[in-house]
Design an enzyme around this catalytic site. Structure first.
Site, mmCIF file in Angstrom:
data_model
loop_
_atom_site.group_PDB
_atom_site.id
_atom_site.type_symbol
_atom_site.label_atom_id
_atom_site.label_comp_id
_atom_site.label_asym_id
_atom_site.label_seq_id
_atom_site.Cartn_x
_atom_site.Cartn_y
_atom_site.Cartn_z
ATOM 1 N N GLY A 1 0.839 -1.212 0.000
ATOM 2 C CA GLY A 1 0.000 0.000 0.000
ATOM 3 C C GLY A 1 0.864 1.247 0.000
ATOM 4 O O GLY A 1 1.920 1.292 0.628
ATOM 5 N N GLY B 1 6.506 -2.896 3.281
ATOM 6 C CA GLY B 1 6.171 -3.313 4.634
ATOM 7 C C GLY B 1 6.590 -4.762 4.833
ATOM 8 O O GLY B 1 7.272 -5.337 3.963
ATOM 9 N N GLY C 1 5.041 -7.612 4.618
ATOM 10 C CA GLY C 1 4.590 -8.556 3.588
ATOM 11 C C GLY C 1 5.465 -8.452 2.346
ATOM 12 O O GLY C 1 5.921 -9.475 1.795
ATOM 13 N N SER C 2 5.733 -7.235 1.912
ATOM 14 C CA SER C 2 6.574 -7.035 0.723
ATOM 15 C C SER C 2 7.990 -7.531 0.981
ATOM 16 O O SER C 2 8.618 -8.144 0.112
ATOM 17 C CB SER C 2 6.643 -5.551 0.355
ATOM 18 O OG SER C 2 5.375 -5.074 0.038
ATOM 19 N N ASP D 1 0.627 1.590 8.979
ATOM 20 C CA ASP D 1 0.270 0.740 10.124
ATOM 21 C C ASP D 1 1.363 0.728 11.198
ATOM 22 O O ASP D 1 1.102 0.381 12.344
ATOM 23 C CB ASP D 1 0.030 -0.704 9.659
ATOM 24 C CG ASP D 1 -0.974 -0.786 8.521
ATOM 25 O OD1 ASP D 1 -1.803 0.133 8.402
ATOM 26 O OD2 ASP D 1 -0.921 -1.760 7.756
ATOM 27 N N ARG E 1 -4.469 -2.109 9.859
ATOM 28 C CA ARG E 1 -4.438 -3.578 9.699
ATOM 29 C C ARG E 1 -4.510 -4.231 11.067
ATOM 30 O O ARG E 1 -5.384 -3.892 11.842
ATOM 31 C CB ARG E 1 -3.221 -3.997 8.878
ATOM 32 C CG ARG E 1 -3.546 -5.117 7.944
ATOM 33 C CD ARG E 1 -2.428 -5.479 7.003
ATOM 34 N NE ARG E 1 -1.100 -5.210 7.510
ATOM 35 C CZ ARG E 1 -0.004 -5.626 6.926
ATOM 36 N NH1 ARG E 1 -0.074 -6.326 5.826
ATOM 37 N NH2 ARG E 1 1.179 -5.355 7.426
ATOM 38 N N GLU F 1 -9.492 -0.534 12.755
ATOM 39 C CA GLU F 1 -10.306 -1.336 11.824
ATOM 40 C C GLU F 1 -10.312 -2.835 12.134
ATOM 41 O O GLU F 1 -11.282 -3.528 11.817
ATOM 42 C CB GLU F 1 -9.830 -1.105 10.380
ATOM 43 C CG GLU F 1 -8.374 -1.529 10.140
ATOM 44 C CD GLU F 1 -7.917 -1.338 8.709
ATOM 45 O OE1 GLU F 1 -8.727 -0.952 7.855
ATOM 46 O OE2 GLU F 1 -6.721 -1.598 8.443
ATOM 47 N N ARG G 1 -22.839 8.674 15.583
ATOM 48 C CA ARG G 1 -22.510 8.883 14.167
ATOM 49 C C ARG G 1 -21.111 8.316 13.933
ATOM 50 O O ARG G 1 -20.266 8.357 14.831
ATOM 51 C CB ARG G 1 -22.515 10.366 13.805
ATOM 52 C CG ARG G 1 -23.906 10.986 13.780
ATOM 53 C CD ARG G 1 -24.746 10.447 12.617
ATOM 54 N NE ARG G 1 -26.024 11.132 12.500
ATOM 55 C CZ ARG G 1 -27.144 10.772 13.120
ATOM 56 N NH1 ARG G 1 -27.139 9.726 13.940
ATOM 57 N NH2 ARG G 1 -28.255 11.449 12.929
HETATM 58 O O1 F6P Z 1 -1.386 -1.689 5.144
HETATM 59 C C1 F6P Z 1 -1.845 -0.416 4.844
HETATM 60 C C2 F6P Z 1 -3.343 -0.384 4.744
HETATM 61 O O2 F6P Z 1 -3.757 0.934 4.486
HETATM 62 C C3 F6P Z 1 -4.066 -0.946 5.967
HETATM 63 O O3 F6P Z 1 -4.091 -0.034 7.039
HETATM 64 C C4 F6P Z 1 -5.413 -1.259 5.365
HETATM 65 O O4 F6P Z 1 -6.032 -2.298 6.095
HETATM 66 C C5 F6P Z 1 -5.067 -1.729 3.977
HETATM 67 O O5 F6P Z 1 -3.794 -1.190 3.668
HETATM 68 C C6 F6P Z 1 -6.044 -1.309 2.903
HETATM 69 O O6 F6P Z 1 -5.678 -1.925 1.712
HETATM 70 P P1 F6P Z 1 -6.213 -1.510 0.291
HETATM 71 O O7 F6P Z 1 -5.318 -0.392 -0.195
HETATM 72 O O8 F6P Z 1 -6.059 -2.730 -0.523
HETATM 73 O O9 F6P Z 1 -7.617 -1.040 0.436
#
Ligand code: F6P
Length: 363
Positions: free
Chosen positions: A15, A118, A120-121, A144, A188, A239, A280
């Site tokens: 991302g 990050g 994962g990459s 994150d 994440r 999230e 809200r």
């Molecule tokens: O890892 C970065 C991030 O923005 C996370 O915080 C989020 O869960 C995810 O990527 C969103 O991914 P995408 O860009 O695929 O919507």
């Protein structure tokens, strides 16, 4: 003495976030001015070297003329899909295309590769580097802030700044309407953005995946606020926080990909029922990733970029640049990918929040 490379490649992967371009600028500046090397920017992460012709561009000092230090996103493009070891094909199958990526990198003729990504990459790039004997250095980025072995990753500060600004704007409208305002933020599986922004933005409740909560406790804490004469509240929820039934709230996107998203509304409904308050919900989403990087993200990105090039000059590979104790250092990439860095429930920031009377919905 390490043999000096002549050409290095750079790519951004995963991302996007604010500050990536500042890192690219620093890499190009150091490599070209400091060592007289050539820099090739690979487009869209490893996707660029999967495609034929290979998608890349030579980067030189002219990139500074377009002001990229201040620019959000990445001029190289990126992807958080398309793992070459399990590449999603159009017929629904997955294919190992790692050898194609390695062949593409060889075709470019690079002596070393800088990957900005990050955890994962990094796991993917390391595997490619080992398989293809590629000299790799990593620069950590992610809003994150969950990459191991570094206190900061590029993009985190900007995301926290955006989330804090959202709370600054939610507070007056919450107060005007006597509402419970819920702000859902990204992160994440880690609660770093929620925690930092919640403290900086004056939240009453912060819910993060690292601390189990109950809706009833959150409701009781909101009731206490009422008893003290205040009829509104600010709640920040990360999230990845699970809903009342213990399930993560996720969304399957048309065209593929599952992301977290929706816990804010689920919580808003639950709190409206239990407290009787009007609730809200604001879901910040990708606003946290875009826009101008803060001064601190530009600073970290610049220090990371310069150090990454210096590592290559010193012949030090399979390492990631990191921020530790007010300095840029480097660590084995294996440390960075070993385990994601989550919020320490006994750490300074959780203790600070508790000291301020902020509820985590636990206890
Ligand atoms: O890892 C970065 C991030 O923005 C996370 O915080 C989020 O869960 C995810 O990527 C969103 O991914 P995408 O860009 O695929 O919507």
């Amino acid at each position: 003495m390490a043999q000096s490379p002549k050409t290095i490649g750079i790519l951004t992967s995963g991302g996007d976030c604010a500050g990536l371009n500042a890192a690219i600028r620093a890499v190009v500046g150091r490599a070209v001015q400091g060592y007289g090397w050539r820099v090739l920017g690979i487009r869209h992460g490893t996707m660029g070297v999967l495609r034929r012709p290979i998608e890349f561009e030579a980067l030189d000092l002219r990139i500074s003329t377009v002001n990229i230090l201040r620019l959000g996103g990445t001029i190289l493009g990126t992807t958080n899909r398309g793992n070459p070891f399990a590449f999603p094909m159009s017929d629904g199958s997955v294919l190992d295309r790692s050898e194609e990526v390695i062949a593409g990198l060889r075709e470019l003729g690079i002596d070393a590769l800088i990957g900005i990504g990050g955890d994962g990459s990094f796991a993917i790039l390391r595997r490619l580097a080992q398989q293809g004997d590629i000299k790799l250095v990593g620069i950590p980025k992610t809003i994150d802030n969950d990459v191991g072995a570094t206190e900061n990753s590029i993009g985190f500060h900007t995301a926290v700044m955006v989330a804090t600004a959202a709370l600054d704007r939610l507070q007056p409208t919450a107060a005007s309407h006597d509402r419970v305002m819920i702000l859902e933020v990204m992160g994440r599986d880690a609660g770093h953005i929620a925690l930092a922004a919640g403290i900086a933005g004056g939240a009453d409740v912060i819910l993060i995946p690292e601390i189990a909560y109950s809706v009833d406790k959150v409701a009781a804490d909101i009731e206490k606020i009422r008893q003290h004469g205040r009829n509104f509240a600010l709640v920040v929820v990360a999230e990845a926080v699970k809903d009342r039934t213990g399930q993560p709230v996720q969304r399957q996107h048309s065209g593929g990909g599952i992301t977290y998203g929706g816990i804010g509304h689920s919580l808003g409904d639950a709190l409206a029922r239990t407290t009787g308050a009007e609730t809200r919900v604001t879901t910040l989403g990708h606003v946290q990733r875009g826009g101008q990087p803060t001064w601190s993200d530009r600073l970290i990105a610049s220090a990371f970029g310069v150090h990454a090039v210096d590592l290559i000059a010193a012949g030090k590979y399979d390492r990631m640049v990191a921020w530790q104790n007010r300095a840029v250092v480097d660590v084995p990439l294996s440390e960075a990918v070993a385990a994601p860095q989550q919020v320490d429930p006994d750490g300074t920031l959780v203790r600070t929040a508790r000291g301020l009377g902020i509820s985590f919905g636990d206890g």
